[in-house]
Motif scaffolding. Structure first.
Motif, PDB file in Angstrom:
ATOM      1  N   PHE A 117       0.821  -1.207   0.000  1.00  0.00           N
ATOM      2  CA  PHE A 117       0.000   0.000   0.000  1.00  0.00           C
ATOM      3  C   PHE A 117       0.855   1.258   0.000  1.00  0.00           C
ATOM      4  O   PHE A 117       0.471   2.279  -0.575  1.00  0.00           O
ATOM      5  CB  PHE A 117      -0.989  -0.024   1.167  1.00  0.00           C
ATOM      6  N   SER A 118       2.025   1.198   0.627  1.00  0.00           N
ATOM      7  CA  SER A 118       2.948   2.330   0.562  1.00  0.00           C
ATOM      8  C   SER A 118       3.458   2.525  -0.865  1.00  0.00           C
ATOM      9  O   SER A 118       3.620   3.661  -1.335  1.00  0.00           O
ATOM     10  CB  SER A 118       4.116   2.104   1.525  1.00  0.00           C
ATOM     11  N   TYR A 119       3.680   1.405  -1.572  1.00  0.00           N
ATOM     12  CA  TYR A 119       4.168   1.495  -2.944  1.00  0.00           C
ATOM     13  C   TYR A 119       3.094   2.084  -3.859  1.00  0.00           C
ATOM     14  O   TYR A 119       3.406   2.824  -4.806  1.00  0.00           O
ATOM     15  CB  TYR A 119       4.586   0.112  -3.427  1.00  0.00           C
ATOM     16  N   ARG A 120       1.834   1.779  -3.580  1.00  0.00           N
ATOM     17  CA  ARG A 120       0.751   2.393  -4.354  1.00  0.00           C
ATOM     18  C   ARG A 120       0.849   3.915  -4.278  1.00  0.00           C
ATOM     19  O   ARG A 120       0.794   4.620  -5.296  1.00  0.00           O
ATOM     20  CB  ARG A 120      -0.613   1.951  -3.809  1.00  0.00           C
ATOM     21  N   ASP A 121       0.991   4.431  -3.061  1.00  0.00           N
ATOM     22  CA  ASP A 121       1.097   5.877  -2.875  1.00  0.00           C
ATOM     23  C   ASP A 121       2.373   6.420  -3.526  1.00  0.00           C
ATOM     24  O   ASP A 121       2.366   7.496  -4.143  1.00  0.00           O
ATOM     25  CB  ASP A 121       1.107   6.220  -1.388  1.00  0.00           C
ATOM     26  N   ALA A 247       5.827  14.012   0.229  1.00  0.00           N
ATOM     27  CA  ALA A 247       4.961  12.846   0.062  1.00  0.00           C
ATOM     28  C   ALA A 247       5.755  11.551  -0.060  1.00  0.00           C
ATOM     29  O   ALA A 247       5.188  10.468   0.048  1.00  0.00           O
ATOM     30  CB  ALA A 247       4.067  13.025  -1.169  1.00  0.00           C
ATOM     31  N   PHE A 248       7.083  11.652  -0.296  1.00  0.00           N
ATOM     32  CA  PHE A 248       7.902  10.442  -0.279  1.00  0.00           C
ATOM     33  C   PHE A 248       7.794   9.763   1.078  1.00  0.00           C
ATOM     34  O   PHE A 248       7.795   8.542   1.176  1.00  0.00           O
ATOM     35  CB  PHE A 248       9.361  10.791  -0.580  1.00  0.00           C
ATOM     36  N   PHE A 249       7.706  10.568   2.145  1.00  0.00           N
ATOM     37  CA  PHE A 249       7.496  10.057   3.505  1.00  0.00           C
ATOM     38  C   PHE A 249       6.004  10.131   3.795  1.00  0.00           C
ATOM     39  O   PHE A 249       5.537  10.977   4.549  1.00  0.00           O
ATOM     40  CB  PHE A 249       8.290  10.894   4.514  1.00  0.00           C
ATOM     41  N   GLN A 250       5.247   9.206   3.192  1.00  0.00           N
ATOM     42  CA  GLN A 250       3.797   9.356   3.157  1.00  0.00           C
ATOM     43  C   GLN A 250       3.166   9.299   4.546  1.00  0.00           C
ATOM     44  O   GLN A 250       2.440  10.180   4.957  1.00  0.00           O
ATOM     45  CB  GLN A 250       3.196   8.283   2.241  1.00  0.00           C
ATOM     46  N   SER A 251       3.445   8.248   5.305  1.00  0.00           N
ATOM     47  CA  SER A 251       2.889   8.174   6.661  1.00  0.00           C
ATOM     48  C   SER A 251       3.816   7.449   7.630  1.00  0.00           C
ATOM     49  O   SER A 251       3.820   7.733   8.817  1.00  0.00           O
ATOM     50  CB  SER A 251       1.516   7.485   6.651  1.00  0.00           C
ATOM     51  N   GLY A 252       4.582   6.486   7.125  1.00  0.00           N
ATOM     52  CA  GLY A 252       5.473   5.729   7.990  1.00  0.00           C
ATOM     53  C   GLY A 252       4.749   4.815   8.947  1.00  0.00           C
ATOM     54  O   GLY A 252       5.345   4.263   9.876  1.00  0.00           O
ATOM     55  N   SER A 253       3.453   4.628   8.728  1.00  0.00           N
ATOM     56  CA  SER A 253       2.652   3.839   9.665  1.00  0.00           C
ATOM     57  C   SER A 253       2.651   2.365   9.289  1.00  0.00           C
ATOM     58  O   SER A 253       3.019   1.984   8.181  1.00  0.00           O
ATOM     59  CB  SER A 253       1.219   4.372   9.694  1.00  0.00           C
ATOM     60  N   SER A 254       2.225   1.555  10.241  1.00  0.00           N
ATOM     61  CA  SER A 254       2.032   0.131   9.998  1.00  0.00           C
ATOM     62  C   SER A 254       0.539  -0.176  10.086  1.00  0.00           C
ATOM     63  O   SER A 254      -0.226   0.550  10.721  1.00  0.00           O
ATOM     64  CB  SER A 254       2.804  -0.698  11.023  1.00  0.00           C
ATOM     65  N   GLY A 255       0.126  -1.247   9.432  1.00  0.00           N
ATOM     66  CA  GLY A 255      -1.287  -1.617   9.444  1.00  0.00           C
ATOM     67  C   GLY A 255      -2.142  -0.761   8.535  1.00  0.00           C
ATOM     68  O   GLY A 255      -3.367  -0.731   8.670  1.00  0.00           O
ATOM     69  N   LYS A 256      -1.506  -0.063   7.567  1.00  0.00           N
ATOM     70  CA  LYS A 256      -2.258   0.839   6.700  1.00  0.00           C
ATOM     71  C   LYS A 256      -3.189   0.096   5.753  1.00  0.00           C
ATOM     72  O   LYS A 256      -4.056   0.701   5.128  1.00  0.00           O
ATOM     73  CB  LYS A 256      -1.302   1.748   5.930  1.00  0.00           C
ATOM     74  N   TRP A 257      -3.041  -1.214   5.670  1.00  0.00           N
ATOM     75  CA  TRP A 257      -3.890  -2.021   4.803  1.00  0.00           C
ATOM     76  C   TRP A 257      -5.201  -2.428   5.485  1.00  0.00           C
ATOM     77  O   TRP A 257      -6.118  -2.926   4.826  1.00  0.00           O
ATOM     78  CB  TRP A 257      -3.129  -3.277   4.375  1.00  0.00           C
ATOM     79  N   HIS A 258      -5.285  -2.215   6.803  1.00  0.00           N
ATOM     80  CA  HIS A 258      -6.515  -2.595   7.509  1.00  0.00           C
ATOM     81  C   HIS A 258      -7.719  -1.870   6.916  1.00  0.00           C
ATOM     82  O   HIS A 258      -7.704  -0.660   6.716  1.00  0.00           O
ATOM     83  CB  HIS A 258      -6.405  -2.263   9.004  1.00  0.00           C
ATOM     84  N   GLY A 259      -8.762  -2.634   6.623  1.00  0.00           N
ATOM     85  CA  GLY A 259      -9.972  -2.072   6.058  1.00  0.00           C
ATOM     86  C   GLY A 259      -9.908  -1.805   4.575  1.00  0.00           C
ATOM     87  O   GLY A 259     -10.886  -1.319   3.996  1.00  0.00           O
ATOM     88  N   GLN A 260      -8.782  -2.130   3.952  1.00  0.00           N
ATOM     89  CA  GLN A 260      -8.602  -1.858   2.521  1.00  0.00           C
ATOM     90  C   GLN A 260      -8.837  -3.082   1.649  1.00  0.00           C
ATOM     91  O   GLN A 260      -8.914  -2.957   0.421  1.00  0.00           O
ATOM     92  CB  GLN A 260      -7.188  -1.327   2.272  1.00  0.00           C
ATOM     93  N   LEU A 261      -8.933  -4.258   2.266  1.00  0.00           N
ATOM     94  CA  LEU A 261      -9.033  -5.502   1.502  1.00  0.00           C
ATOM     95  C   LEU A 261     -10.299  -6.266   1.873  1.00  0.00           C
ATOM     96  O   LEU A 261     -10.765  -6.202   3.017  1.00  0.00           O
ATOM     97  CB  LEU A 261      -7.799  -6.380   1.771  1.00  0.00           C
ATOM     98  N   THR A 262     -10.829  -7.004   0.899  1.00  0.00           N
ATOM     99  CA  THR A 262     -12.005  -7.837   1.163  1.00  0.00           C
ATOM    100  C   THR A 262     -11.588  -9.118   1.880  1.00  0.00           C
ATOM    101  O   THR A 262     -10.399  -9.470   1.924  1.00  0.00           O
ATOM    102  CB  THR A 262     -12.707  -8.212  -0.147  1.00  0.00           C
ATOM    103  N   ASP A 263     -12.544  -9.831   2.415  1.00  0.00           N
ATOM    104  CA  ASP A 263     -12.253 -11.102   3.078  1.00  0.00           C
ATOM    105  C   ASP A 263     -11.617 -12.088   2.102  1.00  0.00           C
ATOM    106  O   ASP A 263     -10.697 -12.827   2.465  1.00  0.00           O
ATOM    107  CB  ASP A 263     -13.537 -11.704   3.664  1.00  0.00           C
ATOM    108  N   ASP A 264     -12.106 -12.092   0.858  1.00  0.00           N
ATOM    109  CA  ASP A 264     -11.540 -13.007  -0.141  1.00  0.00           C
ATOM    110  C   ASP A 264     -10.096 -12.631  -0.466  1.00  0.00           C
ATOM    111  O   ASP A 264      -9.239 -13.512  -0.655  1.00  0.00           O
ATOM    112  CB  ASP A 264     -12.385 -12.981  -1.421  1.00  0.00           C
TER     113      ASP A 264
END
Length: 291
Positions: A117-121, A247-264
């Motif tokens: 997700f960081s690479y997307r940004d 913006a190269f240092f977008q957030s530096g956070s972990s868990g940024k994928w939470h809520g971004q993906l479906t169960d499948d």
């Protein structure tokens, strides 16, 4: 490079390493993109220089050898002319790099989904248009994540950083981790204990400083300081390559994928991770040593 795997993508070419004369005191940072490469290089720049005001100029002083945007003759000549201790960058897995018995290899990893997700940004902040069909800005069919799971470790897919490429990086580094000059770091551990990271890297480099100076280095390398001073710490800062250096240092956070993906999607990711890694390997790659 007959003894190394070939990683040849639209952006990178690991054959360029054939023109580099590795020195015994070189430090090579090899990791997938958006896993903490720039962070680690900044730590190394501080420790090698002993200067909290060091001008890192990573793209020039600590060059990314694989990238095709500069002529390799010029990069090799510049590297050969350096009289100080060198740090070089690579996004090539360790099985595609020349392995010296004395140079230090530092490999940094991050939770694969955070890296993705960081690479997307990151790609939206660059002029690298050839990834537009992979990383779609408008993606109602959720093609981007399917390609993250389906992509291969080599060829064009190399630079698109699918999960297979991240896993190749990890397994290639882990296979060499018993060597005294190959060390694996995790982004989550660096966040949890940046002073400890500095101490470990300093030991690898064979340098030491008083506690008060080490504390100053730690403050310089904290994410908020690097983001605030992106014109100083982003690669190619001020050169106009990125739409925004900050913006190269977008957030530096972990868990940024939470809520971004479906169960499948999560189930498909889990299946691939469990098929390729042991439970202990997966735990470390996702969450680091302190998990």
């Amino acid at each position: 490079m007959t003894d190394r795997k070939l990683y040849l993508g639209p952006l990178t070419d690991n054959r360029r390493w054939d023109m580099v004369k590795i020195r015994p005191d070189d430090v090579i940072v090899a990791s997938p993109p958006k896993c903490g490469t720039t962070w680690m290089q900044t730590i190394i720049a501080l420790l090698l220089s002993g200067d909290v005001e060091v001008e890192t100029e990573l793209s020039f002083k600590m060059p990314w050898v694989d990238i095709r945007v500069r002529e390799m003759d010029e990069v090799a000549e510049r590297l050969e002319a350096m009289t100080h201790r060198r740090c070089l960058k690579s996004h090539t897995p360790m099985d595609g790099l020349p392995l010296d018995n004395q140079a230090q290899y530092i490999c940094v990893f991050r939770h694969p989904l955070d890296a993705h997700f960081s690479y997307r940004d990151h790609l939206r902040n660059t002029p690298l248009l050839w990834f537009d069909l992979w990383y779609l800005e408008d993606d109602p069919e959720r093609v981007t994540f399917r390609r993250f799971l389906d992509g291969g470790a080599e060829g064009f897919d190399t630079d698109a950083m699918p999960l297979a490429h991240i896993l190749r990086h990890y397994k290639a580094a882990k296979a060499l981790a018993d060597r005294p000059n190959v060390t694996l770091f995790h982004y989550a551990d660096m966040k949890r204990d940046l002073p400890g990271t500095f101490a470990q890297v300093a030991a690898l480099l064979g340098v030491s400083y008083p506690a008060d100076m080490m504390a100053q280095f730690v403050q310089v390398a904290r994410f908020d300081n690097m983001k605030t001073n992106a014109d100083r710490y982003a690669p190619s800062a001020g050169k106009g390559f990125f739409k925004s250096d900050e913006a190269f240092f977008q957030s530096g956070s972990s868990g940024k994928w939470h809520g971004q993906l479906t169960d499948d999607e999560l189930a498909a990711y889990d299946a691939m991770m469990n098929a390729k890694l042991t439970s202990a390997e997966r735990k470390w790659l996702e969450f680091g040593a302190a998990s």
